[in-house]
Design a protein around this motif. Sequence first.
Motif, PDB file in Angstrom:
ATOM      1  N   PRO A 205       0.817  -1.227   0.000  1.00 18.07           N
ATOM      2  CA  PRO A 205       0.000   0.000   0.000  1.00 18.07           C
ATOM      3  C   PRO A 205       0.848   1.274   0.000  1.00 18.07           C
ATOM      4  CG  PRO A 205      -0.842  -1.575   1.608  1.00 18.07           C
ATOM      5  CD  PRO A 205       0.489  -2.096   1.143  1.00 18.07           C
ATOM      6  N   ILE A 206       0.561   2.151  -0.938  1.00 20.80           N
ATOM      7  CA  ILE A 206       1.171   3.473  -1.000  1.00 20.80           C
ATOM      8  C   ILE A 206       0.039   4.496  -0.996  1.00 20.80           C
ATOM      9  CG2 ILE A 206       2.613   5.065  -2.325  1.00 20.80           C
ATOM     10  CD1 ILE A 206       4.030   2.659  -3.540  1.00 20.80           C
ATOM     11  N   HIS A 207      -0.017   5.310   0.033  1.00 18.73           N
ATOM     12  CA  HIS A 207      -1.087   6.287   0.199  1.00 18.73           C
ATOM     13  C   HIS A 207      -0.574   7.656  -0.268  1.00 18.73           C
ATOM     14  CE1 HIS A 207      -3.061   3.223   2.690  1.00 18.73           C
ATOM     15  NE2 HIS A 207      -1.860   3.011   3.196  1.00 18.73           N
ATOM     16  N   ILE A 208      -1.161   8.191  -1.301  1.00 21.12           N
ATOM     17  CA  ILE A 208      -0.675   9.428  -1.927  1.00 21.12           C
ATOM     18  C   ILE A 208      -1.671  10.552  -1.663  1.00 21.12           C
ATOM     19  CG2 ILE A 208       0.037  10.524  -4.082  1.00 21.12           C
ATOM     20  CD1 ILE A 208       0.680   7.689  -5.137  1.00 21.12           C
ATOM     21  N   ALA A 209      -1.246  11.561  -0.935  1.00 18.96           N
ATOM     22  CA  ALA A 209      -2.097  12.706  -0.606  1.00 18.96           C
ATOM     23  C   ALA A 209      -1.792  13.869  -1.544  1.00 18.96           C
ATOM     24  CB  ALA A 209      -1.874  13.135   0.843  1.00 18.96           C
ATOM     25  N   HIS A 210      -2.814  14.609  -1.884  1.00 20.74           N
ATOM     26  CA  HIS A 210      -2.647  15.768  -2.767  1.00 20.74           C
ATOM     27  C   HIS A 210      -1.951  16.899  -2.017  1.00 20.74           C
ATOM     28  CE1 HIS A 210      -3.411  18.640  -5.934  1.00 20.74           C
ATOM     29  NE2 HIS A 210      -4.008  19.451  -5.079  1.00 20.74           N
ATOM     30  N   ALA A 211      -0.897  17.439  -2.617  1.00 18.65           N
ATOM     31  CA  ALA A 211      -0.180  18.575  -2.041  1.00 18.65           C
ATOM     32  C   ALA A 211      -0.717  19.872  -2.617  1.00 18.65           C
ATOM     33  CB  ALA A 211       1.319  18.463  -2.314  1.00 18.65           C
ATOM     34  N   SER A 212      -0.879  20.870  -1.768  1.00 14.14           N
ATOM     35  CA  SER A 212      -1.392  22.165  -2.204  1.00 14.14           C
ATOM     36  C   SER A 212      -0.526  23.264  -1.598  1.00 14.14           C
ATOM     37  CB  SER A 212      -2.856  22.328  -1.781  1.00 14.14           C
ATOM     38  OG  SER A 212      -2.992  22.180  -0.374  1.00 14.14           O
ATOM     39  N   HIS A 213      -0.872  24.508  -1.881  1.00 15.27           N
ATOM     40  CA  HIS A 213      -0.079  25.615  -1.372  1.00 15.27           C
ATOM     41  C   HIS A 213      -0.187  25.694   0.152  1.00 15.27           C
ATOM     42  CE1 HIS A 213       0.969  27.156  -5.326  1.00 15.27           C
ATOM     43  NE2 HIS A 213      -0.269  26.910  -5.702  1.00 15.27           N
ATOM     44  N   PRO A 214       0.941  26.007   0.847  1.00 13.15           N
ATOM     45  CA  PRO A 214       2.247  26.341   0.278  1.00 13.15           C
ATOM     46  C   PRO A 214       3.055  25.091  -0.093  1.00 13.15           C
ATOM     47  CG  PRO A 214       2.303  26.567   2.663  1.00 13.15           C
ATOM     48  CD  PRO A 214       0.886  26.224   2.303  1.00 13.15           C
ATOM     49  N   LEU A 215       3.340  24.956  -1.386  1.00 14.53           N
ATOM     50  CA  LEU A 215       4.050  23.785  -1.888  1.00 14.53           C
ATOM     51  C   LEU A 215       5.474  23.707  -1.354  1.00 14.53           C
ATOM     52  CD1 LEU A 215       2.746  23.877  -5.551  1.00 14.53           C
ATOM     53  CD2 LEU A 215       2.162  22.190  -3.805  1.00 14.53           C
ATOM     54  N   ARG A 216       6.035  24.859  -0.989  1.00 21.72           N
ATOM     55  CA  ARG A 216       7.410  24.839  -0.453  1.00 21.72           C
ATOM     56  C   ARG A 216       7.504  23.964   0.787  1.00 21.72           C
ATOM     57  NH1 ARG A 216      11.469  23.876   0.805  1.00 21.72           N
ATOM     58  NH2 ARG A 216      13.443  24.980   0.825  1.00 21.72           N
ATOM     59  N   PHE A 217       6.363  23.736   1.448  1.00 21.81           N
ATOM     60  CA  PHE A 217       6.352  22.885   2.636  1.00 21.81           C
ATOM     61  C   PHE A 217       5.650  21.551   2.378  1.00 21.81           C
ATOM     62  CE2 PHE A 217       6.986  27.154   4.235  1.00 21.81           C
ATOM     63  CZ  PHE A 217       7.998  26.965   5.160  1.00 21.81           C
ATOM     64  N   ALA A 218       5.372  21.250   1.107  1.00 23.07           N
ATOM     65  CA  ALA A 218       4.700  19.995   0.748  1.00 23.07           C
ATOM     66  C   ALA A 218       3.430  19.809   1.575  1.00 23.07           C
ATOM     67  CB  ALA A 218       5.651  18.807   0.932  1.00 23.07           C
ATOM     68  N   TYR A 219       2.638  20.854   1.631  1.00 26.52           N
ATOM     69  CA  TYR A 219       1.438  20.853   2.466  1.00 26.52           C
ATOM     70  C   TYR A 219       0.394  19.897   1.899  1.00 26.52           C
ATOM     71  CZ  TYR A 219      -2.618  22.635   5.033  1.00 26.52           C
ATOM     72  OH  TYR A 219      -3.731  22.758   5.824  1.00 26.52           O
ATOM     73  N   ALA A 220       0.059  18.874   2.663  1.00 24.39           N
ATOM     74  CA  ALA A 220      -0.880  17.840   2.214  1.00 24.39           C
ATOM     75  C   ALA A 220      -1.730  17.414   3.402  1.00 24.39           C
ATOM     76  CB  ALA A 220      -0.130  16.654   1.618  1.00 24.39           C
ATOM     77  N   PRO A 221      -2.748  18.188   3.742  1.00 21.31           N
ATOM     78  CA  PRO A 221      -3.534  17.892   4.944  1.00 21.31           C
ATOM     79  C   PRO A 221      -4.217  16.535   4.922  1.00 21.31           C
ATOM     80  CG  PRO A 221      -4.577  19.600   3.612  1.00 21.31           C
ATOM     81  CD  PRO A 221      -3.217  19.406   3.064  1.00 21.31           C
ATOM     82  N   ALA A 222      -4.524  16.019   3.726  1.00 19.63           N
ATOM     83  CA  ALA A 222      -5.161  14.704   3.653  1.00 19.63           C
ATOM     84  C   ALA A 222      -4.238  13.607   4.184  1.00 19.63           C
ATOM     85  CB  ALA A 222      -5.564  14.397   2.215  1.00 19.63           C
ATOM     86  N   MET A 223      -2.932  13.832   4.127  1.00 19.83           N
ATOM     87  CA  MET A 223      -2.003  12.843   4.665  1.00 19.83           C
ATOM     88  C   MET A 223      -2.198  12.682   6.167  1.00 19.83           C
ATOM     89  SD  MET A 223       2.154  12.904   4.915  1.00 19.83           S
ATOM     90  CE  MET A 223       2.489  12.399   3.245  1.00 19.83           C
ATOM     91  N   ARG A 224      -2.267  13.804   6.873  1.00 18.75           N
ATOM     92  CA  ARG A 224      -2.437  13.734   8.323  1.00 18.75           C
ATOM     93  C   ARG A 224      -3.758  13.054   8.678  1.00 18.75           C
ATOM     94  NH1 ARG A 224      -2.220  18.843  12.635  1.00 18.75           N
ATOM     95  NH2 ARG A 224      -2.614  17.580  14.503  1.00 18.75           N
ATOM     96  N   LYS A 225      -4.794  13.360   7.920  1.00 14.36           N
ATOM     97  CA  LYS A 225      -6.104  12.770   8.189  1.00 14.36           C
ATOM     98  C   LYS A 225      -6.073  11.263   7.998  1.00 14.36           C
ATOM     99  CE  LYS A 225     -10.968  13.097   6.804  1.00 14.36           C
ATOM    100  NZ  LYS A 225     -11.932  13.795   5.912  1.00 14.36           N
ATOM    101  N   GLU A 226      -5.489  10.800   6.878  1.00  8.51           N
ATOM    102  CA  GLU A 226      -5.447   9.365   6.599  1.00  8.51           C
ATOM    103  C   GLU A 226      -4.542   8.633   7.576  1.00  8.51           C
ATOM    104  OE1 GLU A 226      -6.075   5.641   4.660  1.00  8.51           O
ATOM    105  OE2 GLU A 226      -7.223   7.509   4.886  1.00  8.51           O
ATOM    106  N   LEU A 227      -3.379   9.197   7.857  1.00  7.02           N
ATOM    107  CA  LEU A 227      -2.468   8.556   8.805  1.00  7.02           C
ATOM    108  C   LEU A 227      -3.102   8.506  10.193  1.00  7.02           C
ATOM    109  CD1 LEU A 227       0.303   7.268   9.257  1.00  7.02           C
ATOM    110  CD2 LEU A 227       1.228   9.561   9.645  1.00  7.02           C
ATOM    111  N   GLY A 228      -3.793   9.577  10.575  1.00 12.90           N
ATOM    112  CA  GLY A 228      -4.471   9.577  11.868  1.00 12.90           C
ATOM    113  C   GLY A 228      -5.575   8.542  11.942  1.00 12.90           C
ATOM    114  N   ARG A 229      -6.308   8.379  10.851  1.00 16.69           N
ATOM    115  CA  ARG A 229      -7.379   7.383  10.803  1.00 16.69           C
ATOM    116  C   ARG A 229      -6.831   5.974  10.951  1.00 16.69           C
ATOM    117  NH1 ARG A 229      -9.959   4.076   7.317  1.00 16.69           N
ATOM    118  NH2 ARG A 229      -8.518   4.515   5.595  1.00 16.69           N
TER     119      ARG A 229
END
Length: 411
Positions: free
Chosen positions: A78-102
């Motif tokens: 399994p590879i879970h890929i979250a969408h990155a959005s601005h600010p991209l300089r910080f690879a901001y991907a809030p869906a990652m935190r949500k999925e990992l937390g779940r």
Amino acid sequence: MISNASASAEIPLRVAHVVPSIAPRTGGPAFSVLVTVLALNHGGVQAEVFTTDMGAAASAPRLTRLTAADVDPRMTYPIHIAHASHPLRFAYAPAMRKELGRRANEFDLIHIHSLFLYPQYAAFKVARDHEIPYVVAPHGALDPYYRRRGRIRKAITDCVWQRSMLENAAAFHLTAQRELELISDLAPKVPRFVVPNPVDWRDYVDLPDPRTFTGPFLGARPPSSIIMYLGRISQKKGIPALIAAFAKVAPTYPDAGLVIIGPDDEGLTPELRSTAEHLGVSTRTTFIGHLGDRDKRAALAAATIWVLPSATENFAVAAVEALAAGLPVIVSPGVNISRELASLGACVVCEPEPDALAADIAALLRDPDRRLSLGAAGRQAARRFSPESVAAQMVRFYESLLNRTPSGQTT
């Protein structure tokens, strides 16, 4: 030791690996995480990857997205890929935190790769909130060379969350003894383990016909001797010094050519072309962008000498690939595994200065027997980094942290 009372002989070790990107053009960490996780799964560990859809490094001036072609089909876990959005300089991907937390309670350990970006913050917060032990693998980000760069941004990151993340880690995962020495002043109470990055030497035993590289990329009359750099085009890599070194040996070896291969997300190629032109070797210096796996292996088959004059290099997966291909390799002392490789007679260690590089390149060009002996030693040295060996070391590392016996039981 950290006790995990939920573990049993029937439940395998479960590890989440968090990395900002798995795009090949981002360099060694992406490759090493994917290969390590594959080997861990083959060894009975249930390991998964959480990442973003960024197709280039967060510092790249232009956004690119991960594509299906970027993911090796061998990576069947399994590879879970979250969408990155601005600010991209910080690879901001809030869906990652949500999925990992779940999914957090499904893991015994979280392995956090690299620093200073949102994915590391997200993994740290999930680990803390769910009381899961975590390991931090800086991948060279704490080396003194990098500490001097972007100090304001890094100071803010440290103050807000990263210092706490480092100081409360279950352990640091370092990939070379030299990296361990370089960060000995940081979070001194945190245990640290050295486990190298994996490279499968078997992928470089039977290389493609070199003409499948020289024909399409170097034309009908390729150089008879190819001095090769293969890696990301980056400021730290010392490529100007290599071009200057080639300019010094070029008059003596008129049939030699310099080939520079790799993605340029820092926009350095125009300046490097100007350097080659200024030094009179532009017609004998070829710049090639990012290559896919087969073309890369064909390029290694065509090379005469492989050179990496980096100011700093946490591990240098590309160097180990060149060793596995049987090439004579020149690396700088800034490559953290240079001492180990030199002790095995597997490479030449050279200061990343034009005169020194020119001398060692010329010495190898005029000594085919030396090239052969280095290549043979390099092939043997590369076996030390086989995925199965690295995975076994990693499992022992995990078990020691979780106070497990090899059977999977806690003690």
